[in-house]
Design an enzyme around this catalytic site. Structure first.
Site, PDB file in Angstrom:
ATOM      1  N   LYS B  80       1.011  -0.995   0.021  1.00 34.23           N
ATOM      2  CA  LYS B  80      -0.031  -0.042   0.039  1.00 34.23           C
ATOM      3  C   LYS B  80       0.761   1.186   0.064  1.00 34.23           C
ATOM      4  O   LYS B  80       2.059   1.365   0.808  1.00 34.23           O
ATOM      5  CB  LYS B  80      -0.905  -0.110   1.126  1.00 34.23           C
ATOM      6  N   SER B 149      -9.200   2.287   2.827  1.00 36.14           N
ATOM      7  CA  SER B 149      -8.168   2.928   1.759  1.00 36.14           C
ATOM      8  C   SER B 149      -7.457   2.095   1.186  1.00 36.14           C
ATOM      9  O   SER B 149      -6.746   2.487   0.467  1.00 36.14           O
ATOM     10  CB  SER B 149      -7.497   3.801   2.676  1.00 36.14           C
ATOM     11  N   SER B 173      -9.941   0.294   6.578  1.00 40.14           N
ATOM     12  CA  SER B 173      -9.580   0.242   5.568  1.00 40.14           C
ATOM     13  C   SER B 173      -8.773  -0.874   4.961  1.00 40.14           C
ATOM     14  O   SER B 173      -8.147  -1.080   3.839  1.00 40.14           O
ATOM     15  CB  SER B 173      -8.204   1.332   5.843  1.00 40.14           C
TER      16      SER B 173
END
Lengths: 431, 431
Positions: B80, B149, B173
Site C-alpha cells: 500500500k 483505503s 481500511s
C-alpha cells in the site's frame, strides 16, 4: 538590572515574557545561546549537527515578521537525532545512517516550527536510542556520563545552550539524562503525542519527551505538541493531596545518597501537608523491570530490520538485545504484556487516592566515565506501564551533583502531573 | 493437469508448494501475475507505481540463488502506498507527496524482502488512507467502489494480480475493501507489528494489515512480519467452541442481504456444533462507532501537521476531519479513550467463554459508483478496541457480489483467530 541577565540561562517562558516586555529581543536570547554553545560545545559535545549563528540569524531575519508574531518568537530548540528533520540529517547515532536526509519533518518538529521555534540543531543520541554512548559529556562534571539516550538534549538544556529540547524514551532515555545533567524532563503517557517521524525502537514502549529548565516550560511545549490553543493558559501550581513514595530498592540497586534524598523529600512533602504512603513489594516493580526488558528485546528485533542484517555496524550490546529478541518465544513476550496490564490496574486499585508516585529518577548521581550511560532500571517500571513521568532537578549530593527525582502519574493525566510538578519545583528550589 | 493451472489464481502457499514440488517455477508464477496485470490493470487501476516485467525478472535473475533458497521464492507482493519503500515513491494518495522518495524501507517491507518476497509495486491508497478515492475500481464489478483505503491492495489480490499485499487500517481500511472485492483480509491487534515506516494517521488506531486469497496465506505472511522462525509451521484449522454473533444493526445501518447472510452463517455454525450467542445493546457498539470518530479526528489533526497547512491540496472530507479535531476539547478525546477501555473489558467479561465475535465486514455489497469508498462503521468498534480481525470471502448476494463477514478476536490472540479463520474458510467454501 534585567539588562545584565545572561539570557541563555533563563527558562523558555521567562525569556518569552522578557521579549514581550521588551526587556530583551529574541536576537539577544539567540546570541546568548550561541555564545554559550561556542564556549561550551568543544567540551560538552551535545550537538550532532547544528546551524551556525550566521545561518540561524539569516533565517530568522528572512522570516522576522512571522517569528515576531509567533508564540516561540524564533527561539532555539534542540531535536534529538532520532527525530526526523527535513532540513538536517537524522543519523540515529549509527554509522549505518550517516548523512541520512529524511524527506519530511516529524510531526512534533512541524508543530514546533509552526509555533515559531527554530531547530538550532540535532542533539546527540546513543546508537538507535539504546546503550552505546555518543560524544556527549555531563556538563556538571565532564568526567561523568550525561546519561542516555537523549544525551545531547539533556546536556544542551542543562548547560543553557538552548532553553528546550525534544527527546524520546523507550527505557530511561529522557528521565535518566535529565536527572544526571540537572534538567527538568517529561515523558508523555504512551500514545499522548504523534510519533510520526520519530524513529521507532519498540512500539509498546516508545514515548516522546521534552527537556527544559522548568516545569512551566515543559507545560508550554506540551501544549504546542498537542496543538492546544490554550498554550498560553493559566499558571497552575497544584499541590498534590496524596503521594505514594517508592523507595529505590523496590525497583533495584540504589545509592544511599538517593535513598536519603527521597526520604528528605518525603519529610518536606509531609511538612507541606501532603499525605504520603509507601509502595511495597506488592507493586511488583522489580518484575516490571524484567517485563520491560522482555518486551523491549522482542520489539527492537522487529523494528531494526535492515540494520540487524549489518552485524559489523552495530555495537555489541545492541546485537545482544536483537539476538535475545529473536531467540525469544512469542509466548514469553505476550505473557510480559499481560503481566504489565495487570500490574498497572493493581497499582491504581491499591492506591486509588494517590495523585502520583514519587521515585528516584536514577540510582544516584551520574557515574564517572563516558563509556556507559548509567543504569536504566529506575525508569523501566513506569515506562512499561506507559505512565506519564516528570523529573525535576533541585536535590544534590554532598559534592553538589544532581540527584534527580521523578513523579509518575496516571495514564493521560499528564496535565495534572505537570501542574503538580510546577508546585513541587517551587518546593525543591525553595522559592 | 497441474501444468494447465493459471498460476496467478492460486494462493501464496499453494504456489510455494507447487514450486517446491517443481510443478512450476517461480518465474511461471511471476509471468502469470504480469499477464494478469497487463490484461486487467487498464480497467482495475490497482497500482500507483509498479515494476515492469523486465525490471522484475532482471532483478530476480540477478539474485536468483537467494530467491531459490528463500521462503517466498521471489514471488510478488503489493505494498500500500502509505508504507515507505526505499526503491519506489511513496505518495500517500496525495499531490502533496507526489514523487516523494523515502530514504528507508518500512520494517514490514524489509522483513518481506528478507524472506524473499519482491515488491512488485505500490498499490493505490485513498488520500492519506482517509476517504478520497484513488483510481481503483472493484474487480468484481468495475462500476462499484473497491472500498478504501487499501483499495489497490484489495483489488490487486482479489483480481489475482498478486497473491498477497500489505494494507493498513485506521477505521475500516483493510476489512472493507477486502470484503467488497472478495479477498481475505487481516488486521493485527494494535501494537502487533512494527509500524516503522508506515505513515501514521492516528496513533491509537493505526494497524498493519495483510490481504491474501486464503487465511493460510495470511498466516504465513504474519509469521514473516513477526520474524517467527516457525513460518512453515503446522496446518491448523481450529473449530471455535463459542462464537458471539453481532447483528449489523447493533453497529449501524445494514442491508438486509447482509443481515440474512449473517443469519445463514449462524445456522451453518450451529450445524457444525459451534455454540452461538448474540451480542446485544449492552455491548455499546454504536457508541464505540462515535468514540472511534472522536479519537480519529483528534489524532489525525496532530499527525498531518505540514499537510494541514496546505489547505488547497486537501480534500473537503479530510479538511473537515482535521477541523473537527482541532476544534475538539481535549476532555472529549480523553473521555472517548476511557470509554473504549471500559467497553473492551466489559465485552469480554460478559462473553468470557466466547472465542470470537462474528459480524458483517461492511453494511452490504460494494456500492455503485467510484466517487466514495462506502461506509466504514462496521469496522469502527473493533478497530477502536484494538482487536485483531479477519474478513473472509465466500458469501455472496443474489447477483454473486461478495458479502464479507468478519471475525474479531481478543487482543494478542491473533494466532488463535487465524486458526479459526482457516476452519471457517473451509466451511464458507464448502470444501
Amino acid at each position: 538590572m534585567k539588562n545584565q541577565k545572561a539570557w541563555h540561562e533563563v527558562g523558555l517562558r521567562e525569556a518569552l515574557n522578557a521579549i514581550e516586555k521588551q526587556e530583551c529581543s529574541a536576537v539577544d536570547v539567540i546570541n546568548a545561546c550561541f555564545d554559550r554553545i561556542e564556549a561550551r560545545e568543544p567540551v560538552v559535545g551535545a550537538w550532532q549537527y547544528r546551524l551556525t549563528r550566521e545561518e540561524y540569524l539569516s533565517h530568522y531575519r528572512q522570516h522576522q515578521g512571522f517569528y515576531e508574531q509567533s508564540l516561540l518568537k524564533g527561539l532555539p530548540v534542540g531535536i534529538k537525532d532520532i527525530i526526523d528533520t527535513a532540513d538536517m540529517p537524522t543519523e540515529m547515532g549509527s554509522p549505518i545512517h550517516q548523512g541520512r536526509e529524511p524527506v519530511n519533518d516529524a510531526s512534533c518538529v512541524g508543530l514546533i516550527r509552526q509555533a515559531g521555534g527554530i531547530v538550532l540543531g540535532k542533539t546527540v543520541t546513543t546508537e538507535f536510542a539504546y546503550f552505546k554512548p555518543g560524544k556527549t559529556a555531563n556538563p556538571r562534571d565532564l568526567q561523568r556520563t550525561p546519561g542516555g539516550s537523549s544525551s545531547g538534549s539533556a546536556a544542551a538544556v542543562a548547560d543553557a545552550m538552548v532553553p528546550v529540547a525534544l527527546g524520546s524514551q523507550t527505557a530511561a532515555s529522557v528521565i535518566r539524562p535529565a536527572a544526571y545533567c540537572g534538567a527538568a524532563g517529561y515523558v508523555g503517557t504512551r500514545g499522548e503525542f504523534s510519533l510520526r517521524g520519530v524513529q521507532p525502537l519498540a512500539q509498546s514502549l516508545d514515548s516522546l519527551g521534552i527537556l527544559a529548565r522548568h516545569a512551566e516550560d515543559i507545560d508550554l511545549m506540551r501544549a504546542i505538541l498537542l496543538r492546544n490553543s490554550r498554550a498560553n493558559g493559566p499558571e497552575i501550581n497544584a499541590r498534590p493531596t496524596r503521594i505514594a513514595i517508592c523507595p529505590g530498592h523496590l525497583v533495584g540497586e540504589t545509592d544511599s545518597a538517593m535513598e536519603h534524598a527521597i526520604e528528605r523529600l518525603e519529610a518536606l512533602l509531609q511538612a507541606e501537608g501532603v499525605e504520603t504512603t509507601r509502595l511495597d513489594q506488592a507493586a511488583g516493580l522489580s518484575e516490571l523491570v524484567e517485563h520491560h526488558q522482555t518486551i523491549m528485546a522482542y520489539e527492537v528485533a522487529r523494528n531494526l530490520v535492515e540494520e540487524s542484517a549489518q552485524l559489523d555496524q552495530l555495537s555489541a550490546p545492541l546485537l545482544d538485545l536483537i539476538d535475545k529478541g529473536l531467540q525469544m518465544e512469542r509466548s514469553e513476550y505476550l505473557r510480559a504484556l499481560q503481566c504489565v496490564d495487570k500490574a498497572r490496574s493493581d497499582l491504581w486499585a491499591r492506591h486509588d487516592k494517590v495523585d502520583a508516585v514519587l521515585a528516584p529518577a536514577a540510582p544516584g548521581v551520574a557515574p564517572l566515565g563516558l563509556g556507559k550511560t548509567g543504569a536504566p532500571h529506575m525508569s523501566r517500571p513506569w515506562q512499561v506501564m506507559g505512565l506519564p513521568v516528570v523529573t525535576l532537578p533541585g536535590l544534590t549530593d554532598q559534592q553538589g551533583l544532581p540527584l534527580g527525582i521523578q513523579l509518575a502519574g496516571r495514564m493521560h493525566e499528564d496535565q495534572k502531573l505537570l501542574d503538580m510538578a510546577r508546585w513541587l519545583e517551587t518546593l525543591l528550589t525553595g522559592a
